[in-house]
Design a protein around this motif. Structure first.
Motif, short mmCIF file in Angstrom:
data_model
loop_
_atom_site.label_atom_id
_atom_site.label_comp_id
_atom_site.label_asym_id
_atom_site.label_seq_id
_atom_site.Cartn_x
_atom_site.Cartn_y
_atom_site.Cartn_z
N ASN A 27 -5.85 3.46 -22.97
CA ASN A 27 -6.02 2.05 -23.31
C ASN A 27 -7.49 1.74 -23.58
O ASN A 27 -8.39 2.47 -23.13
CB ASN A 27 -5.52 1.17 -22.16
CG ASN A 27 -5.03 -0.18 -22.64
OD1 ASN A 27 -5.16 -0.52 -23.81
ND2 ASN A 27 -4.46 -0.94 -21.73
N ARG A 220 -3.34 -1.96 -25.38
CA ARG A 220 -1.92 -2.21 -25.11
C ARG A 220 -1.80 -2.98 -23.79
O ARG A 220 -2.54 -2.73 -22.85
CB ARG A 220 -1.13 -0.91 -25.05
CG ARG A 220 -1.58 0.04 -23.96
CD ARG A 220 -0.69 1.26 -23.82
NE ARG A 220 -1.19 2.12 -22.75
CZ ARG A 220 -0.99 1.90 -21.46
NH1 ARG A 220 -0.30 0.85 -21.07
NH2 ARG A 220 -1.46 2.73 -20.55
N TRP A 221 -0.87 -3.91 -23.76
CA TRP A 221 -0.69 -4.72 -22.55
C TRP A 221 0.02 -3.93 -21.47
O TRP A 221 0.94 -3.16 -21.73
CB TRP A 221 0.11 -5.98 -22.88
CG TRP A 221 0.54 -6.71 -21.64
CD1 TRP A 221 1.78 -6.77 -21.09
CD2 TRP A 221 -0.31 -7.47 -20.78
NE1 TRP A 221 1.76 -7.52 -19.94
CE2 TRP A 221 0.49 -7.97 -19.72
CE3 TRP A 221 -1.68 -7.78 -20.79
CZ2 TRP A 221 -0.02 -8.75 -18.69
CZ3 TRP A 221 -2.20 -8.56 -19.78
CH2 TRP A 221 -1.38 -9.04 -18.74
N ASP A 222 -0.43 -4.13 -20.22
CA ASP A 222 0.21 -3.51 -19.06
C ASP A 222 0.10 -4.50 -17.91
O ASP A 222 -0.97 -5.06 -17.65
CB ASP A 222 -0.50 -2.20 -18.70
CG ASP A 222 0.29 -1.38 -17.68
OD1 ASP A 222 0.66 -1.95 -16.62
OD2 ASP A 222 0.51 -0.19 -17.91
#
Length: 299
Positions: A27, A220-222
């Motif tokens: 990420n 990226r979203w987490d």
């Protein structure tokens, strides 16, 4: 009481490191750090607003944020810059190094705080405390040996260099915290330094990451990004109140906080499947023995 608070902060910091490692896997670093400052600010902004309008229930609670002018806020702004510098170097190092390497190296950070505490605040350690500090120093050299087995040369690896820089800035921040807690309200410092970090990190993101975002690792979203902020906010809240005690010692509090390596090491071994755990476990045991001696020396 302040020692118990320090151990509580350490436990929370361990989970903070775990979620930080998870969110940084494959990420983009700077957006993750920006979101960390955003969510941390959102936790404390309601307390700032409620304190400003003078709600009775918060005025007499530990969540009250005093209203101060620039003569105080300039110290908080400096705190934000120091912490953010440490975080930027630390996040990049965390992304590229095994958690079972990062944890023990971070655990040696209080040695730098110790030197500063001796020079700046005139703190003095007893025999047990000195044994604990020496254990931490020895563990660092043993860890460099463990790192070579994974192709990590401590002398020539830039991510190790970044981690050392993060530790130096973190040590400076720790010493500065001791000064701030003797002068100002803990809630004031924690609330506003998160807000200032948001604006600083927003500027960094806008001018450094956004123009080159398509040339670097994509973001990226987490959901673990949210948990970074939650555990960090809780860990810092307890930490600042530990330092607000008149008899607290920053050299001891800083060392105890590094026992967070226990949590991060366990998760690194079980969930991230990291290697050479046996030799790293020896380093970890030395750190733990050091924690025990520090505890005995502080009773």
């Amino acid at each position: 009481m302040w020692l118990l608070l320090a151990f509580t902060s350490a436990f929370l910091l361990g989970f903070y490191d775990v979620f930080k490692k998870k969110s940084l896997k494959e990420n983009a670093v700077l957006p993750v750090l920006f979101l960390n400052t955003l969510f941390s600010s959102l936790i404390f902004v309601p307390f700032i607003l409620l304190s400003a309008v003078g709600k009775d229930w918060i005025t007499h609670s530990i969540f009250y944020v005093p209203i101060e002018g620039w003569e105080v806020h300039k110290f908080v702004l400096l705190k934000s810059a120091i912490v953010l510098s440490s975080w930027i170097f630390g996040y990049f190092a965390m992304k590229h190094l095994p958690l079972t390497i990062v944890g023990p190296i971070n655990a040696t950070r209080p040695v730098m705080v110790l030197v500063g505490a001796l020079l700046v605040f005139g703190e003095r350690l007893n025999l047990y405390q000195w044994i604990g500090v020496l254990m931490a120093i020895v563990s660092f050299f043993l860890l460099s040996r463990s790192g070579k087995k994974e192709g990590i040369d401590f002398k020539h690896n830039r991510w190790v260099f970044f981690l050392v820089l993060a530790s130096v800035m973190g040590a400076i921040s720790g010493l500065y915290d001791k000064y701030l807690m003797k002068q100002f309200d803990p809630m004031l410092i924690q609330s506003w330094y998160n807000v200032y970090q948001l604006f600083i990190m927003g500027t960094v993101l806008l001018f450094l990451w956004w123009p080159k975002r398509k040339e670097t690792t994509p973001f990226r979203w987490d959901w673990s990004i949210v948990l970074i902020s939650v555990f960090l906010a809780a860990a810092d809240f307890v930490y600042f109140y530990a330092l607000s005690y008149e008899d607290s010692m920053i050299s001891i509090v800083s060392m105890v906080r590094r026992s967070s390596v226990i949590v991060s090491f366990i998760f690194g071994a079980i969930f991230f499947r990291e290697k050479n755990l046996k030799s790293k476990a020896i380093d970890l045991i030395l750190v733990l023995i050091g924690m025990i001696f520090l505890y005995l020396g502080s009773k």
